[in-house]
Enzyme design. Structure first.
Site, PDB file in Angstrom:
ATOM      1  N   LYS A 105      43.458 -55.151  70.305  1.00 45.88           N
ATOM      2  CA  LYS A 105      43.694 -56.199  69.308  1.00 45.88           C
ATOM      3  C   LYS A 105      42.372 -56.871  68.932  1.00 45.88           C
ATOM      4  O   LYS A 105      41.367 -56.708  69.625  1.00 45.88           O
ATOM      5  CB  LYS A 105      44.668 -57.237  69.874  1.00 45.88           C
ATOM      6  CG  LYS A 105      44.110 -58.022  71.060  1.00 45.88           C
ATOM      7  CD  LYS A 105      45.188 -58.876  71.728  1.00 45.88           C
ATOM      8  CE  LYS A 105      44.623 -59.598  72.934  1.00 45.88           C
ATOM      9  NZ  LYS A 105      45.684 -60.252  73.741  1.00 45.88           N
ATOM     10  N   ARG A 143      55.727 -68.969  75.670  1.00 43.31           N
ATOM     11  CA  ARG A 143      55.165 -68.595  74.370  1.00 43.31           C
ATOM     12  C   ARG A 143      56.151 -67.603  73.762  1.00 43.31           C
ATOM     13  O   ARG A 143      57.348 -67.832  73.844  1.00 43.31           O
ATOM     14  CB  ARG A 143      53.759 -68.003  74.599  1.00 43.31           C
ATOM     15  CG  ARG A 143      52.799 -68.241  73.461  1.00 43.31           C
ATOM     16  CD  ARG A 143      51.415 -67.684  73.759  1.00 43.31           C
ATOM     17  NE  ARG A 143      51.428 -66.266  74.104  1.00 43.31           N
ATOM     18  CZ  ARG A 143      50.333 -65.560  74.372  1.00 43.31           C
ATOM     19  NH1 ARG A 143      49.162 -66.117  74.360  1.00 43.31           N
ATOM     20  NH2 ARG A 143      50.429 -64.277  74.661  1.00 43.31           N
ATOM     21  N   TYR A 196      17.666 -78.820  63.171  1.00 37.14           N
ATOM     22  CA  TYR A 196      18.559 -79.909  62.749  1.00 37.14           C
ATOM     23  C   TYR A 196      18.641 -81.032  63.772  1.00 37.14           C
ATOM     24  O   TYR A 196      18.820 -80.781  64.966  1.00 37.14           O
ATOM     25  CB  TYR A 196      19.976 -79.375  62.524  1.00 37.14           C
ATOM     26  CG  TYR A 196      20.135 -78.603  61.243  1.00 37.14           C
ATOM     27  CD1 TYR A 196      19.918 -79.211  60.008  1.00 37.14           C
ATOM     28  CD2 TYR A 196      20.512 -77.269  61.271  1.00 37.14           C
ATOM     29  CE1 TYR A 196      20.066 -78.495  58.834  1.00 37.14           C
ATOM     30  CE2 TYR A 196      20.668 -76.547  60.097  1.00 37.14           C
ATOM     31  CZ  TYR A 196      20.443 -77.166  58.883  1.00 37.14           C
ATOM     32  OH  TYR A 196      20.586 -76.465  57.738  1.00 37.14           O
ATOM     33  N   MET A 206      23.297 -72.203  61.268  1.00 39.20           N
ATOM     34  CA  MET A 206      24.265 -71.229  60.755  1.00 39.20           C
ATOM     35  C   MET A 206      23.707 -69.805  60.805  1.00 39.20           C
ATOM     36  O   MET A 206      24.392 -68.876  61.227  1.00 39.20           O
ATOM     37  CB  MET A 206      24.674 -71.592  59.327  1.00 39.20           C
ATOM     38  CG  MET A 206      25.823 -70.730  58.824  1.00 39.20           C
ATOM     39  SD  MET A 206      26.331 -71.058  57.127  1.00 39.20           S
ATOM     40  CE  MET A 206      27.083 -72.654  57.254  1.00 39.20           C
TER      41      MET A 206
HETATM   42  C1  LIG Z   1      45.552 -59.783  75.072  1.00 33.26           C
HETATM   43  C2  LIG Z   1      46.717 -59.336  75.840  1.00 33.26           C
HETATM   44  C3  LIG Z   1      46.547 -58.455  76.919  1.00 33.26           C
HETATM   45  C4  LIG Z   1      45.185 -58.049  77.455  1.00 33.26           C
HETATM   46  O1  LIG Z   1      44.662 -59.100  78.222  1.00 33.26           O
HETATM   47  P1  LIG Z   1      43.272 -58.961  79.014  1.00 33.26           P
HETATM   48  O2  LIG Z   1      43.207 -60.194  79.830  1.00 33.26           O
HETATM   49  O3  LIG Z   1      42.213 -58.912  77.969  1.00 33.26           O
HETATM   50  O4  LIG Z   1      43.334 -57.732  79.813  1.00 33.26           O
HETATM   51  C5  LIG Z   1      47.684 -57.973  77.527  1.00 33.26           C
HETATM   52  N1  LIG Z   1      48.920 -58.347  77.117  1.00 33.26           N
HETATM   53  C6  LIG Z   1      49.118 -59.214  76.094  1.00 33.26           C
HETATM   54  C7  LIG Z   1      50.502 -59.593  75.698  1.00 33.26           C
HETATM   55  C8  LIG Z   1      48.019 -59.738  75.435  1.00 33.26           C
HETATM   56  O5  LIG Z   1      48.212 -60.608  74.426  1.00 33.26           O
END
Ligand SMILES: *Cc1c(COP(=O)(O)O)cnc(C)c1O
Length: 376
Positions: free
Chosen positions: A39, A137, A269, A317
């Site tokens: 992801k 969640r 800055y 930036m």
């Molecule tokens: C992001 C995520 C993972 C992976 O988590 P890590 O700590 O990066 O290994 C696994 N399961 C779900 C549902 C996630 O959102």
């Protein structure tokens, strides 16, 4: 500056990604399927390329957050099974079918929805059901009886996996994980008694894998961080981390200019830094718009000429100033390392996170699209 193609870039090691994936597979053993989480553009390592490496290593499953991320992988030619974890918008339902993406379903109503859609498409369509075992969640909080009824009622949508997610895997000083395992076990047992046997059962991300919480591995695990070479430290009395992985990404930036400033000169800055003596400074072609945390202002370190040097004044930036006073000119390369190592000097996302008061995940995910990616 000659030979430097970009202002700021990351170098991603395909070999490291492959090695880290193998390390996870070796630890969990052949009976446990490894679903790597790619992801957020593979935590900014580049989802398409990371997925290609993992597919070549024999990965059968990948996980993403959104339908859009899944579609991007399919468009890049990825043929593995893909689980979409963080739900989908009503407008994205057809794309699940069109691109053969497997949804994680979070409510019983969605099982019915998916079922009628699958019926309309004339196919049996697999889904994984996520339960809220205590994370608070996404995930259904319905009771076992309702869940069983909803699964049975769906003739075309087929339960392939039962999943949940830990809220406090890194907290060995809390019993929240144990309680989540109990909730998961109790629902699994109710399903089993009703002769509902999902092919996969999964709750563990990186930490329960690394610290050997075998009772949470089931027959599938979902590592993200570990694939990129990180295992976070944990709180409390934990067994040792047995997973040996190495960061797959190094982040570099070009040195745009080197100059001398006199004692008393203000840097950047807000005049956040004032030179206590004549200094040699370097201006880097990287800033917070590239993902270098502003919180590293006057605090962070980068590697120049093989040694750790300080960030001076505010990270701005597009530019960041560093102290090159003690770096001999002949040792200084045309680029410096923001994350990675040069010889014995090393900076990783965990160290940056500690200095910036955040977590290593946000450091990696924060590397912006402007930073070019090179694959080694
Ligand atoms: C992001 C995520 C993972 C992976 O988590 P890590 O700590 O990066 O290994 C696994 N399961 C779900 C549902 C996630 O959102």
């Amino acid at each position: 500056m000659s030979g430097i193609p970009y202002r700021s870039w990351v170098e991603v090691s395909r070999q490291r990604i492959a090695d880290n994936f193998r390390a996870v597979r070796d630890i969990v053993g052949p009976g446990v399927e490894v679903m790597s989480v790619v992801k957020a553009d593979a935590y900014r390592h580049g989802a398409a390329e990371v997925a290609r490496v993992l597919e070549m290593e024999g990965a059968r499953w990948l996980a993403v957050s959104s339908v859009e991320e899944g579609v991007a992988l399919r468009s890049a030619g990825i043929g593995t099974r893909i689980l979409v974890m963080a739900d989908f918008l009503p407008s994205e339902r057809d794309a699940l079918f069109e691109y053969s993406l497997t949804p994680a379903i979070h409510s019983l109503d969605d099982i019915a929805e998916l079922d009628s859609l699958a019926a309309r498409h004339g196919v049996l369509f697999p889904y994984h059901l996520k339960i809220d075992s205590g994370m608070g969640r996404l995930g259904t909080s319905a009771g076992a009886t309702e869940i069983i009824a909803a699964i049975r009622k769906a003739g075309h949508a087929r339960l392939e996996g039962l999943m949940s997610h830990f809220a406090s895997a890194a907290r060995y000083d809390s019993d929240q994980t144990d309680r989540q395992v109990e909730v998961f076990d109790s629902l699994s047992a109710r399903l089993e008694a009703a002769e509902i046997r999902p092919t996969f059962s999964h709750i563990s991300a990186t930490i329960p894998i690394a610290y050997g919480r075998r009772d949470a591995w089931r027959n599938m695990v979902r590592p993200g961080h570990a694939i990129y070479g990180y295992v976070s430290p944990v709180a409390g009395q934990a067994p040792p981390n047995r997973l040996k992985v190495q960061p797959a990404l190094e982040w570099k930036a070009a040195v745009l200019e080197i100059k001398m400033v006199p004692e008393g000169a203000y840097i950047g800055y807000g005049g956040m830094f004032r030179a206590p003596r004549p200094m040699k400074i370097g201006i880097l072609a990287v800033g917070y718009a590239d993902g270098l945390p502003h919180r590293l202002s006057n605090k962070g370190k980068v590697i120049a000429g093989g040694q750790l040097v300080r960030i001076l004044g505010a990270v701005s930036m597009d530019l960041t100033t560093i102290d090159l006073t003690d770096v001999p000119s002949q040792k200084l390369g045309p680029a410096v390392t923001l994350l990675g190592n040069e010889g014995a000097a090393r900076v990783d996302a965990q160290q940056i996170a500690r200095l910036a008061g955040t977590i290593s995940y946000t450091v990696l995910c924060g590397i912006s699209a402007r930073v070019r990616r090179i694959y080694l």
